[in-house]
Enzyme design. Sequence first.
Site, PDB file in Angstrom:
ATOM      1  N   GLU A 260       2.921  11.814  -2.848  1.00  0.00           N
ATOM      2  CA  GLU A 260       1.604  12.236  -2.345  1.00  0.00           C
ATOM      3  C   GLU A 260       0.530  11.245  -2.809  1.00  0.00           C
ATOM      4  O   GLU A 260       0.194  11.170  -3.987  1.00  0.00           O
ATOM      5  CB  GLU A 260       1.223  13.654  -2.799  1.00  0.00           C
ATOM      6  CG  GLU A 260       2.134  14.746  -2.281  1.00  0.00           C
ATOM      7  CD  GLU A 260       2.062  14.927  -0.760  1.00  0.00           C
ATOM      8  OE1 GLU A 260       1.037  14.555  -0.146  1.00  0.00           O
ATOM      9  OE2 GLU A 260       3.036  15.426  -0.189  1.00  0.00           O
ATOM     10  N   SER A 261      -0.040  10.515  -1.858  1.00  0.00           N
ATOM     11  CA  SER A 261      -0.946   9.414  -2.191  1.00  0.00           C
ATOM     12  C   SER A 261      -2.089   9.820  -3.124  1.00  0.00           C
ATOM     13  O   SER A 261      -2.421   9.093  -4.057  1.00  0.00           O
ATOM     14  CB  SER A 261      -1.498   8.781  -0.919  1.00  0.00           C
ATOM     15  OG  SER A 261      -2.278   9.690  -0.171  1.00  0.00           O
TER      16      SER A 261
ATOM     17  N   CYS B 119       2.205   1.789   6.397  1.00  0.00           N
ATOM     18  CA  CYS B 119       1.757   3.172   6.182  1.00  0.00           C
ATOM     19  C   CYS B 119       0.411   3.213   5.435  1.00  0.00           C
ATOM     20  O   CYS B 119       0.285   2.669   4.340  1.00  0.00           O
ATOM     21  CB  CYS B 119       2.803   3.947   5.382  1.00  0.00           C
ATOM     22  SG  CYS B 119       2.199   5.566   4.856  1.00  0.00           S
TER      23      CYS B 119
ATOM     24  N   LYS C 145      15.897   6.120   7.218  1.00  0.00           N
ATOM     25  CA  LYS C 145      15.566   6.103   5.793  1.00  0.00           C
ATOM     26  C   LYS C 145      16.786   5.796   4.930  1.00  0.00           C
ATOM     27  O   LYS C 145      17.883   6.288   5.203  1.00  0.00           O
ATOM     28  CB  LYS C 145      15.001   7.466   5.384  1.00  0.00           C
ATOM     29  CG  LYS C 145      13.668   7.777   6.049  1.00  0.00           C
ATOM     30  CD  LYS C 145      13.157   9.162   5.718  1.00  0.00           C
ATOM     31  CE  LYS C 145      11.911   9.414   6.564  1.00  0.00           C
ATOM     32  NZ  LYS C 145      11.313  10.721   6.325  1.00  0.00           N
TER      33      LYS C 145
ATOM     34  N   VAL D  74       6.586   8.499   2.128  1.00  0.00           N
ATOM     35  CA  VAL D  74       6.002   7.436   1.305  1.00  0.00           C
ATOM     36  C   VAL D  74       4.510   7.721   1.153  1.00  0.00           C
ATOM     37  O   VAL D  74       3.940   8.361   2.024  1.00  0.00           O
ATOM     38  CB  VAL D  74       6.214   6.033   1.925  1.00  0.00           C
ATOM     39  CG1 VAL D  74       7.677   5.658   1.870  1.00  0.00           C
ATOM     40  CG2 VAL D  74       5.642   5.923   3.330  1.00  0.00           C
TER      41      VAL D  74
END
Lengths: 220, 220
Positions: B60-61, B4, B31, B44
């Site tokens: 949240e990246s 990802c 999941k 993720v």
Amino acid sequence: MRFCPYAHRAHLVLNAKNIPYHAIFINLTEKPEWLTEFSPLGKVPALQLPKEEGNPALIESLIVAEYLDEKYPDVPLFPKDPLKKAQDKILIERFSSVVGALYKVFLGSTEAAPDALTEISKGFDIFEKELSSRGTPYFGGDKPGMLDYMIWPWFERTEMLKYLLPEKFELDKERFSKLVAWRDLMINDQAVKGHYLNGETHAKFMKARRDNVHDYDMLV
Amino acid sequence: MRFCPYAHRAHLVLNAKNIPYHAIFINLTEKPEWLTEFSPLGKVPALQLPKEEGNPALIESLIVAEYLDEKYPDVPLFPKDPLKKAQDKILIERFSSVVGALYKVFLGSTEAAPDALTEISKGFDIFEKELSSRGTPYFGGDKPGMLDYMIWPWFERTEMLKYLLPEKFELDKERFSKLVAWRDLMINDQAVKGHYLNGETHAKFMKARRDNVHDYDMLV
């Protein structure tokens, strides 16, 4: 654009921090040619900074809001603690599910409304629970903080549902007791008052928009 | 999820700041039940913070990245100046047009590819021009900053296009001379090396995914 909830966010932060600014409302359907000089994708809000070298402009409501919070720290809006700040940002992000569902009802067909209303209420549950666990009148504590202001534009607009839906939707005062009390406080906040429109006015704009009439100058 | 690009962002920031962490890679199609305890929407990356009271988790990246930058300031990644920081965030946001187009090609039909490739190149133009006007090897200056790391996962994955497309797409070395030099530097950055996969490996994962086979354990 006077009725844009994202631009609304920028007004709330500017008002809350008493930052002097000059607002130019634009026609978002027939955009002025100069708009892309400030906002490459032609979106609002765009905030030009005439005191900075080269008159740069910022876009994206959350980026504008956080910039103003860092640049004008006298009235702090985000929590100082990085973890609390990140947790508030996550809640702002999670509110986007409510935004999507609200606009389905604002713009959409009556058939889509029941499912969307369920989704809206489920989204509000998260914020009711959060306000309850914080035990304070506002998400920001004793006064509104960034989370309060970032979600407010859609709560203000929720009031239009009683004019748009046949069943005159209103927030359930039991299920959302904390949120209803919060909303009543927010309406009297100075920053909110500075850009406030009542549900009837929002509904009038939205009804025209449903007929593909964008009455951006409705208040002029 | 090992492949990802958003989770990749979190790894890069953790690596760049030398923060010890333990990675758990998950199956994003089936999941694990415990995932929603940490990530309410089952997305993720999710970063659990075992040193904080109550073991909270962040999602949240970009929120994770900014939290780490504030909490661990020894290796600063965002510019200190609020305006420069906001401008870098806008560029990260604008990169999302490239992301959308890239995934059309990664996953999509060959017919969609020419338009998407044009869109990708137009998006890269913005970053080529930006790097040129900054006059530094990295967007962050003499070393990679937050903007470099936030866009890197998709540049790393761009290398798979030569394995996915019949015409073996590569970055035009004249049109994107600065970006090509930047990419060659980034590949040798320690934080990047710590999570790097070559184009052939990314392509192998993506080819399986095109056939609806999610080979998350491919590297195990």
